[in-house]
Design a protein around this motif. Sequence first.
Motif, PDB file in Angstrom:
ATOM      1  N   ARG A   1       1.889   1.857  -3.439  1.00 22.05           N
ATOM      2  CA  ARG A   1       0.741   2.231  -4.271  1.00 22.05           C
ATOM      3  C   ARG A   1       0.369   3.696  -4.064  1.00 22.05           C
ATOM      4  O   ARG A   1      -0.234   4.313  -4.909  1.00 22.05           O
ATOM      5  CB  ARG A   1      -0.471   1.344  -3.942  1.00 22.05           C
TER       6      ARG A   1
ATOM      7  N   MET B   1      -9.488   0.491   2.773  1.00 18.06           N
ATOM      8  CA  MET B   1      -8.099   0.732   2.398  1.00 18.06           C
ATOM      9  C   MET B   1      -7.983   1.432   1.049  1.00 18.06           C
ATOM     10  O   MET B   1      -7.117   2.274   0.850  1.00 18.06           O
ATOM     11  CB  MET B   1      -7.344  -0.603   2.303  1.00 18.06           C
ATOM     12  N   ALA B   2      -8.866   1.063   0.100  1.00 18.43           N
ATOM     13  CA  ALA B   2      -8.770   1.647  -1.237  1.00 18.43           C
ATOM     14  C   ALA B   2      -8.907   3.155  -1.118  1.00 18.43           C
ATOM     15  O   ALA B   2      -8.139   3.927  -1.696  1.00 18.43           O
ATOM     16  CB  ALA B   2      -9.846   1.075  -2.139  1.00 18.43           C
TER      17      ALA B   2
ATOM     18  N   ALA C   1       1.559   8.761  -5.577  1.00 21.65           N
ATOM     19  CA  ALA C   1       1.810   7.855  -6.693  1.00 21.65           C
ATOM     20  C   ALA C   1       0.667   7.929  -7.693  1.00 21.65           C
ATOM     21  O   ALA C   1      -0.443   8.321  -7.338  1.00 21.65           O
ATOM     22  CB  ALA C   1       1.957   6.431  -6.187  1.00 21.65           C
ATOM     23  N   ASP C   2       0.962   7.494  -8.907  1.00 24.69           N
ATOM     24  CA  ASP C   2      -0.115   7.330  -9.885  1.00 24.69           C
ATOM     25  C   ASP C   2      -0.758   5.975  -9.677  1.00 24.69           C
ATOM     26  O   ASP C   2      -0.105   5.013  -9.283  1.00 24.69           O
ATOM     27  CB  ASP C   2       0.457   7.423 -11.303  1.00 24.69           C
TER      28      ASP C   2
ATOM     29  N   MET D   1      -6.998  -4.963  -5.641  1.00 24.92           N
ATOM     30  CA  MET D   1      -5.671  -4.663  -5.107  1.00 24.92           C
ATOM     31  C   MET D   1      -5.635  -3.384  -4.270  1.00 24.92           C
ATOM     32  O   MET D   1      -4.961  -3.313  -3.252  1.00 24.92           O
ATOM     33  CB  MET D   1      -4.689  -4.549  -6.260  1.00 24.92           C
ATOM     34  N   ASP D   2      -6.382  -2.403  -4.700  1.00 27.46           N
ATOM     35  CA  ASP D   2      -6.339  -1.133  -3.971  1.00 27.46           C
ATOM     36  C   ASP D   2      -6.864  -1.259  -2.545  1.00 27.46           C
ATOM     37  O   ASP D   2      -6.601  -0.398  -1.709  1.00 27.46           O
ATOM     38  CB  ASP D   2      -7.138  -0.058  -4.730  1.00 27.46           C
ATOM     39  N   ALA D   3      -7.603  -2.328  -2.283  1.00 22.36           N
ATOM     40  CA  ALA D   3      -8.143  -2.504  -0.932  1.00 22.36           C
ATOM     41  C   ALA D   3      -7.207  -3.346  -0.061  1.00 22.36           C
ATOM     42  O   ALA D   3      -7.449  -3.544   1.120  1.00 22.36           O
ATOM     43  CB  ALA D   3      -9.508  -3.162  -1.013  1.00 22.36           C
ATOM     44  N   GLN D   4      -6.101  -3.848  -0.656  1.00 19.61           N
ATOM     45  CA  GLN D   4      -5.265  -4.811   0.078  1.00 19.61           C
ATOM     46  C   GLN D   4      -4.104  -4.153   0.810  1.00 19.61           C
ATOM     47  O   GLN D   4      -3.494  -3.209   0.306  1.00 19.61           O
ATOM     48  CB  GLN D   4      -4.707  -5.868  -0.894  1.00 19.61           C
TER      49      GLN D   4
ATOM     50  N   CYS E   1       0.830  -1.209   0.000  1.00 17.87           N
ATOM     51  CA  CYS E   1       0.000   0.000   0.000  1.00 17.87           C
ATOM     52  C   CYS E   1       0.862   1.257   0.000  1.00 17.87           C
ATOM     53  O   CYS E   1       0.493   2.273  -0.582  1.00 17.87           O
ATOM     54  CB  CYS E   1      -0.972  -0.013   1.178  1.00 17.87           C
TER      55      CYS E   1
ATOM     56  N   THR F   1      -5.653   4.723   0.612  1.00 13.81           N
ATOM     57  CA  THR F   1      -4.483   4.938  -0.248  1.00 13.81           C
ATOM     58  C   THR F   1      -4.776   6.029  -1.260  1.00 13.81           C
ATOM     59  O   THR F   1      -3.887   6.796  -1.614  1.00 13.81           O
ATOM     60  CB  THR F   1      -4.044   3.631  -0.969  1.00 13.81           C
TER      61      THR F   1
ATOM     62  N   ILE G   1      -2.074   2.368 -10.180  1.00 13.76           N
ATOM     63  CA  ILE G   1      -1.448   1.315 -10.986  1.00 13.76           C
ATOM     64  C   ILE G   1      -2.405   0.840 -12.068  1.00 13.76           C
ATOM     65  O   ILE G   1      -3.579   0.596 -11.813  1.00 13.76           O
ATOM     66  CB  ILE G   1      -1.060   0.116 -10.089  1.00 13.76           C
TER      67      ILE G   1
ATOM     68  N   ARG H   1      -2.592   9.241  -1.618  1.00 13.99           N
ATOM     69  CA  ARG H   1      -2.044   9.599  -2.940  1.00 13.99           C
ATOM     70  C   ARG H   1      -2.328  11.055  -3.274  1.00 13.99           C
ATOM     71  O   ARG H   1      -1.450  11.818  -3.614  1.00 13.99           O
ATOM     72  CB  ARG H   1      -2.695   8.717  -4.027  1.00 13.99           C
TER      73      ARG H   1
END
Lengths: 238, 700
Positions: free
Chosen positions: A18, B642-643, B694-695, A54-57, A15, B646, B697, B650
């Motif tokens: 990311r 979490m998404a 970050a950009d 993935m963004d939630a991991q 994370c 982040t 992914i 970002r």
Amino acid sequence: MNTNSELKVVYFPSCINRSMGKNSFQAADDLQLTELTHQLLVRAGFTIIYPEEMDAQCCGMPFSSKGFAKANHSQSNALETALLKASENGKYPVLYDMSPCFYHSKEEFSENLKIVDPIEFMMDYVMPRLTVKNKKDTVAVFPVCSVKKIGKMDQLLALSQLCAHQVTMIDSNCCGFAGDRGFLVPELNEHGLKDLKAQIPESCTEGYSTSRTCEIGFERMSGIDFKSIFYLIEEVTR
Amino acid sequence: MLAPSYQKLKDNLSKFIDPKRILDNPLQTLAYGTDASFYRLIPEIVILAHNEAEVIEIIKQAKKLNIALTFRAAGTSLSGQAITDSVLVVATHGWKNFELLDNNQKIKLEPGIVGSRANTFLAPHGLKIGPDPASINAAMIGGIVANNASGMCCGTAQNSYQTIADIRIVLNDGTVLDTSDAESVAAFKNSHKALIQEIESLRNTIKNDESLYHFIKNKFKIKNTTGYSINALVDYEDPIEIIKHLMVGSEGTLAFISNVTFKTVIDEKFKSCSLLIFNTIQDACNATILLKSAPVAAVELLDRDSIRSVENDPAAPDYFKTLPESACALLVECRDNTVEVLQQKQEAIRLQIQSIPTYTDYEFTSDPKQYYFNWKARKGLLPTVGGLRKNGTTVIIEDVAFPLPQLAEACLALKDLFKKYEYHDAVLFGHALEGNLHFVFSQDFSTQTEVDRYEKLMSELAILVVDRFNGSLKAEHGTGRNMAPFVEKEWGTAAYEIMKRIKTIFDPNNKINPDVLINPDPKAHLKNLKPMPESHAIVDKCMECGFCEPYCVSEGLTLSPRQRIVIAREISRLEESNENPTRLAAIRKDVTYQLDETCATDGLCALACPVNIDTGKFVKTWRANELNGSSKKVAEYIGSSMAGTTAVLRVGLKAVSFFHSILGTRIMTTLSNGIHFISFGKVPKWIPEMPKGADKIKTL
């Protein structure tokens, strides 16, 4: 020997990588780490599988470090489930791009997954498939705490010696950056790396490691560019 | 509140020393005051001295106010050599300079250098320092010299006493004597005529008393750290040489040691070892006597109980579990710079002891795995026993030595003694070649019955070692508070009077580490016993040995792992007993920053800990306990989204980076420092190295 079509890897970008992009030391044409890793793996002949959602991991360590045990476990369990699925129940190795996240998952996960730390993956899976074309003169490397705990200091040295003629292994305890502690209690980072500058040879302007936040702390206290060892490997094999 | 004289000392010293390094709050005085011994005294003031000029000032000011000083670098201080309820002067940070001299034949070291670190300076030259204590990864030069530390391989030939070349000391009047500097020596002889004369007179007293002279010579044929190194008075004629050697093993009771120059010794390239199992302890001891004249580097004894404590190790041979009760092992080490000679030495050893049958065949091994296991079995004994002890008990290690011919008989006598007083977990091991045995056992000090049991054991141990076997009560761990009441018992009145005179010559007012080594109280060893309250399952096995300290990033900034545990234990004790709410509140006031916020929780401490305590893990549970319900909910919310987190990070980092590009580094730093400050440190400080966002992914 695997044929290229079978050469698959699950890449779990942490994370931190990311969300944190390049830093002020990096050149304008540097790729951000996740993208660079992608290209490096493709160049080595791998097909990359990204875990779902993935963004939630997250491995859960940021929660664990702060004492949030419950949040840690639910994050860790979700990641394990996602990685099991992505790797077809452990059929393919899972690459971590940060040593601390690898170490944390290693402690938390059951045995079914083949998760691999950044150093071992580069040494065993990537380097044999690439050629070093332009070895660097001198670099500094730092084994972060997780690397010390899994006893991979020698491998880190060997890996960096494949990429540079002269390698200075930084002799220090933890860098004191410790995730976000370096932002919250900067004096810990300052204290931990008070002897850093003296260790870096004058001619050395690049440092490499395997943990993004530690690298920030190293940049701060050394004044030179510190980034993932993946950048070093990518550059000398390009 | 400090007593007036201590307050005055603090005020006076604050003009010379950064007041941040003069500590008098209850949390720090307790944390710094603690060592691995089972005694507790809490200093009024702890001073973190950074150089000799500061130490001279401290000594002068304290003398004016008649305040006692105790100096410490680092070591285990198992016998209570470096604790005080007055002023503790810590010489670690700022004392790390070294210099290789005379083509590496000598090395000058300041007291704050860890022993193994000194060896890394010498390793490229195939050299090392002589003393090799098991604690060499944590013990600092100051402690190694002040205790005449020895170890597995150095014996009595390469200990600090034998390998010291020069010393630089600060005396109780602030004078500096540097024995490597002719001018300093000349000036000292001139300014301290009376002191020199007294030393010469002591030397002559012994020389003229033939029986005392030979008694002293004999006592030092085996390892001995009970009392002062009065062999200096028979081994040397020159008073400066005598002073130099008296400082070794003086436990900081005579002067402050600013630096030491050691003669370096050869660190042989090739090493092999073998674990020899004998049918009986007598056979093992008889073999040791024969090995004394064989080319061995070390002979370590492990009794049956010692072997039992390692028999479940995956690398242990299967037959360990089925060894007869009478069995006894010797770990024999062989070293040389060439493989050929190493093999010759192995053969010579085999021949030397062929008359004594072994339980199984044995081979010497250099295979890293087997070699490592053999030594792990030996070195792991203190923690193996310490880790098995009941919570609330202290692990005690006794350290005695016997003339080699009596070793077998003494081993059995010791075992009987421990059986008599029902120390059933006692394990016997040690440096057999030197007649040096360690007994490790656990001891409860929480009831008077238990303290009485310990007292009886100690007085009978003194009779056994001294009267029956003419041995040493302390062989290499220093006298400390633990053995001070028995120094006269071991040495007799004449030699003890000389030791008392030595103390008076250097410290007439008894203000330099008083009550250690010389202590008139016959029950001193039973006083100021350290409480060992249960605190948390992760840390309850801690022996407070300090092996963790060199591996901790916050040590020296705030606390080391051992100090964190000490503080947690004190909080548990005070909460449980409710005996001093004011003290509890004072410790609690600083604990969040000292114990929690400045711990990196990296867990490197566990790598160095003999019982694998990860203090980082403990701090995480501490954090969990201190957290309130609402912040836990926030964490769970962040985790469940979490998404989003982040993404926010970002975008947030991109915004910060944008402002940075407009405002420039200086303004950003000032602004964010302000925010950092007013939010009580919860908002990360902005630093120029903070990355951009970050950009996202692209996964396809």
